[in-house]
Design an enzyme around this catalytic site. Structure first.
Site, PDB file in Angstrom:
ATOM      1  N   LYS A 166      11.335  86.074  42.363  1.00  0.00           N
ATOM      2  CA  LYS A 166      11.322  84.641  42.806  1.00  0.00           C
ATOM      3  C   LYS A 166      12.463  84.666  43.440  1.00  0.00           C
ATOM      4  O   LYS A 166      13.664  84.931  43.199  1.00  0.00           O
ATOM      5  CB  LYS A 166      11.259  83.705  41.523  1.00  0.00           C
ATOM      6  CG  LYS A 166      11.520  82.366  41.771  1.00  0.00           C
ATOM      7  CD  LYS A 166      11.435  81.380  40.588  1.00  0.00           C
ATOM      8  CE  LYS A 166      11.703  80.116  40.723  1.00  0.00           C
ATOM      9  NZ  LYS A 166      11.641  78.993  39.592  1.00  0.00           N
TER      10      LYS A 166
ATOM     11  N   ARG B  53      11.552  69.563  43.841  1.00  0.00           N
ATOM     12  CA  ARG B  53      12.772  69.171  43.149  1.00  0.00           C
ATOM     13  C   ARG B  53      12.509  67.241  43.020  1.00  0.00           C
ATOM     14  O   ARG B  53      12.805  66.959  42.013  1.00  0.00           O
ATOM     15  CB  ARG B  53      13.948  69.368  43.894  1.00  0.00           C
ATOM     16  CG  ARG B  53      14.201  70.853  44.151  1.00  0.00           C
ATOM     17  CD  ARG B  53      15.250  71.352  43.327  1.00  0.00           C
ATOM     18  NE  ARG B  53      15.002  72.631  43.184  1.00  0.00           N
ATOM     19  CZ  ARG B  53      15.765  73.616  43.780  1.00  0.00           C
ATOM     20  NH1 ARG B  53      16.874  73.053  44.693  1.00  0.00           N
ATOM     21  NH2 ARG B  53      15.844  74.987  43.925  1.00  0.00           N
TER      22      ARG B  53
ATOM     23  N   ARG C  21      20.829  77.914  43.071  1.00  0.00           N
ATOM     24  CA  ARG C  21      20.306  78.784  42.150  1.00  0.00           C
ATOM     25  C   ARG C  21      20.603  80.375  42.465  1.00  0.00           C
ATOM     26  O   ARG C  21      19.868  81.274  41.978  1.00  0.00           O
ATOM     27  CB  ARG C  21      18.862  78.640  41.698  1.00  0.00           C
ATOM     28  CG  ARG C  21      18.234  77.442  41.286  1.00  0.00           C
ATOM     29  CD  ARG C  21      17.098  77.359  40.783  1.00  0.00           C
ATOM     30  NE  ARG C  21      16.437  75.835  40.535  1.00  0.00           N
ATOM     31  CZ  ARG C  21      16.741  75.084  39.618  1.00  0.00           C
ATOM     32  NH1 ARG C  21      17.777  75.131  39.054  1.00  0.00           N
ATOM     33  NH2 ARG C  21      15.662  73.955  39.875  1.00  0.00           N
TER      34      ARG C  21
ATOM     35  N   GLU D  27      12.635  94.277  39.912  1.00  0.00           N
ATOM     36  CA  GLU D  27      12.289  93.226  38.776  1.00  0.00           C
ATOM     37  C   GLU D  27      10.951  93.190  38.386  1.00  0.00           C
ATOM     38  O   GLU D  27      10.603  93.288  37.118  1.00  0.00           O
ATOM     39  CB  GLU D  27      12.399  91.830  39.630  1.00  0.00           C
ATOM     40  CG  GLU D  27      13.856  91.418  40.007  1.00  0.00           C
ATOM     41  CD  GLU D  27      14.629  90.767  38.751  1.00  0.00           C
ATOM     42  OE1 GLU D  27      13.991  90.737  37.707  1.00  0.00           O
ATOM     43  OE2 GLU D  27      15.812  90.300  39.189  1.00  0.00           O
TER      44      GLU D  27
ATOM     45  N   LYS E 155       7.067  84.454  44.540  1.00  0.00           N
ATOM     46  CA  LYS E 155       7.231  83.427  44.929  1.00  0.00           C
ATOM     47  C   LYS E 155       8.625  83.170  45.829  1.00  0.00           C
ATOM     48  O   LYS E 155       9.507  83.781  45.557  1.00  0.00           O
ATOM     49  CB  LYS E 155       7.638  82.261  43.858  1.00  0.00           C
ATOM     50  CG  LYS E 155       7.724  80.893  44.049  1.00  0.00           C
ATOM     51  CD  LYS E 155       7.801  80.229  42.485  1.00  0.00           C
ATOM     52  CE  LYS E 155       8.198  78.965  42.702  1.00  0.00           C
ATOM     53  NZ  LYS E 155       8.826  78.271  41.294  1.00  0.00           N
TER      54      LYS E 155
ATOM     55  N   SER F 165       5.774  74.075  46.847  1.00  0.00           N
ATOM     56  CA  SER F 165       5.741  72.805  47.329  1.00  0.00           C
ATOM     57  C   SER F 165       6.107  72.675  48.952  1.00  0.00           C
ATOM     58  O   SER F 165       5.199  71.930  49.375  1.00  0.00           O
ATOM     59  CB  SER F 165       6.539  71.761  46.400  1.00  0.00           C
ATOM     60  OG  SER F 165       8.122  72.379  46.675  1.00  0.00           O
TER      61      SER F 165
ATOM     62  N   TYR G 197      -0.981  73.844  45.020  1.00  0.00           N
ATOM     63  CA  TYR G 197      -1.258  72.441  44.725  1.00  0.00           C
ATOM     64  C   TYR G 197      -2.724  72.121  45.476  1.00  0.00           C
ATOM     65  O   TYR G 197      -3.327  70.963  45.314  1.00  0.00           O
ATOM     66  CB  TYR G 197      -0.092  71.570  45.414  1.00  0.00           C
ATOM     67  CG  TYR G 197       0.978  72.007  44.619  1.00  0.00           C
ATOM     68  CD1 TYR G 197       1.357  71.408  43.471  1.00  0.00           C
ATOM     69  CD2 TYR G 197       2.023  72.869  45.608  1.00  0.00           C
ATOM     70  CE1 TYR G 197       2.564  71.776  42.631  1.00  0.00           C
ATOM     71  CE2 TYR G 197       3.137  73.120  44.580  1.00  0.00           C
ATOM     72  CZ  TYR G 197       3.547  72.689  43.390  1.00  0.00           C
ATOM     73  OH  TYR G 197       4.665  73.185  42.736  1.00  0.00           O
TER      74      TYR G 197
HETATM   75  C1  PBG Z   1      11.917  76.153  38.383  1.00  0.00           C
HETATM   76  C2  PBG Z   1      10.624  75.813  39.402  1.00  0.00           C
HETATM   77  C3  PBG Z   1      10.844  75.598  40.630  1.00  0.00           C
HETATM   78  C4  PBG Z   1       9.549  75.701  41.011  1.00  0.00           C
HETATM   79  C5  PBG Z   1       8.826  76.273  39.961  1.00  0.00           C
HETATM   80  N1  PBG Z   1       9.445  76.091  39.110  1.00  0.00           N
HETATM   81  C6  PBG Z   1      11.879  75.381  41.226  1.00  0.00           C
HETATM   82  C7  PBG Z   1      13.167  76.084  41.295  1.00  0.00           C
HETATM   83  O1  PBG Z   1      13.270  76.999  41.147  1.00  0.00           O
HETATM   84  O2  PBG Z   1      14.299  75.566  42.058  1.00  0.00           O
HETATM   85  C8  PBG Z   1       9.040  75.416  42.477  1.00  0.00           C
HETATM   86  C9  PBG Z   1       7.660  75.210  42.750  1.00  0.00           C
HETATM   87  C10 PBG Z   1       7.287  74.614  44.164  1.00  0.00           C
HETATM   88  O3  PBG Z   1       8.201  74.518  44.955  1.00  0.00           O
HETATM   89  O4  PBG Z   1       6.218  74.317  44.258  1.00  0.00           O
HETATM   90  N2  PBG Z   1      11.566  76.008  37.067  1.00  0.00           N
END
Ligand code: PBG
Length: 333
Positions: free
Chosen positions: A203, A213, A224, A240, A255, A281, A320
């Site tokens: 990730k 967000r 992060r 990982e 991701k 997203s 989605y």
């Molecule tokens: C964090 C989490 C995130 C997403 C899924 N789980 C956001 C992040 O890591 O900042 C993002 C998913 C998306 O953008 O569709 N628990």
């Protein structure tokens, strides 16, 4: 031009020929639908940067899952959106039995049993006042850090609470070291040896999470980058994945999706467990925005992006678009 003997176009001549030679295909069951359940709202709340996606009430969540099931979806992924007054520094509503996410898992299981797999996001960021995926501490230089090992204890409690509520799959997405082993151990000790773990193994710290967000009302300031991966790297993803598989991951996840197809390909070549990709997203928002402007054919772009994930080696896709795409796939066959 009779010297051309090898003519690849022969295999592209008709829809039947193209279907015959297609190397990759999509099925509704490949698609996993992420969903948001919010506390304290009377009506579903639209997410402006993700047209067509809402924060659900308990009632609309059940209706939407019924629609997903009827379209052929086999798995949903639940994210909880607590009321802001329920957030704290630790994210304690994440493991409270009456926390919004755990109540939703229970309600969905009560309604659907084993007809649809309930996966839960196992991460603190929606539940903490500071919006980080773990608990904070001060290091020896006086700087604020996300405390890896202290966070693992919270993930253990959260995963056990989710399993107790009825989750079939927990999905740690916080990128703490050792999170899969810690969660596996806690689940097994609590008698949940049958609950699977979908590990967010690779990730990245990505700008493409922007609309999410808004979707979860995130309180994050800063970024992060001390726990999510650097977009410059790919080897790190293989490490990982190795660690997560050794620690007991039942699935590994990459991701975001589209900007990371090379990572997906590399992971799919070595993983002994199913490989999942998350079309995040921002990827969803880009396709929707371009389609709304008439700049892209939304439906065709959506299907092409999803097929590309399969071609790059994904076994399952978090998207989605899951219900919309599943309906199209059902019409085609
Ligand atoms: C964090 C989490 C995130 C997403 C899924 N789980 C956001 C992040 O890591 O900042 C993002 C998913 C998306 O953008 O569709 N628990």
């Amino acid at each position: 031009m009779s010297e051309i003997t090898r003519r690849p176009r022969r295999l592209r001549t008709s829809p039947a020929m193209r279907a015959l030679v297609a190397e990759t295909s999509l099925r509704p069951a490949d698609l996993i639908l992420p969903m948001f359940i919010a506390d304290g709202i009377e009506e579903p709340r639209p997410i402006s940067s993700m047209p067509g996606v809402v924060q659900h009430t308990f009632a609309t969540l059940i209706d939407a899952i019924r629609e997903a099931r009827d379209a052929g979806i086999k798995c949903i992924d639940l994210f909880g959106v607590p009321a802001s007054e329920d957030k704290d520094a630790e994210g304690s509503q994440a493991w409270a039995a009456d926390g919004v996410l755990n109540r939703a898992i229970k309600a969905v299981r009560a309604e659907f049993g084993d007809d649809i797999l309930v996966m839960a996001d196992t991460c603190l960021d929606e539940f903490t006042t500071h919006g980080h995926c773990g608990v904070l501490a001060t290091d020896r230089f006086g700087d604020t850090i996300v405390d890896n090992d202290a966070t693992l204890e919270r993930y253990q409690k959260m995963a056990v609470a989710q399993a107790t509520a009825g989750a079939h799959i927990v999905s740690p997405s916080g990128m703490m070291d050792g999170q899969i082993a810690a969660i596996r151990q806690a689940l097994d000790e609590a008698g949940f040896g049958d609950v699977a773990i979908m590990a967010y193994s690779a990730k990245y710290a990505s700008a493409y999470y922007g609309p999410f967000r808004e979707a979860v009302g995130s309180s994050l300031e800063g970024d992060r980058r001390t726990y999510q991966q650097d977009p410059a790297n790919v080897r790190e993803s293989l490490l990982e994945v190795d660690l997560d598989v050794a620690e007991g991951a039942d699935f590994v996840l990459v991701k975001p999706g589209m900007p990371y197809l090379d990572v997906l390909r590399a992971v799919s070549e070595v993983s002994p467990v199913p490989v999942v990709v998350y079309q995040v997203s921002g990827e969803y928002a880009m396709i929707q925005a371009a389609a709304a402007n008439g700049w892209l054919d939304g439906e065709a772009s959506m299907m092409e992006a999803l097929l590309a994930f399969k071609r790059a080696g994904a076994n399952q896709i978090l998207t989605y678009f899951a219900v919309e795409a599943a309906r199209i796939l059902r019409e085609q066959y």
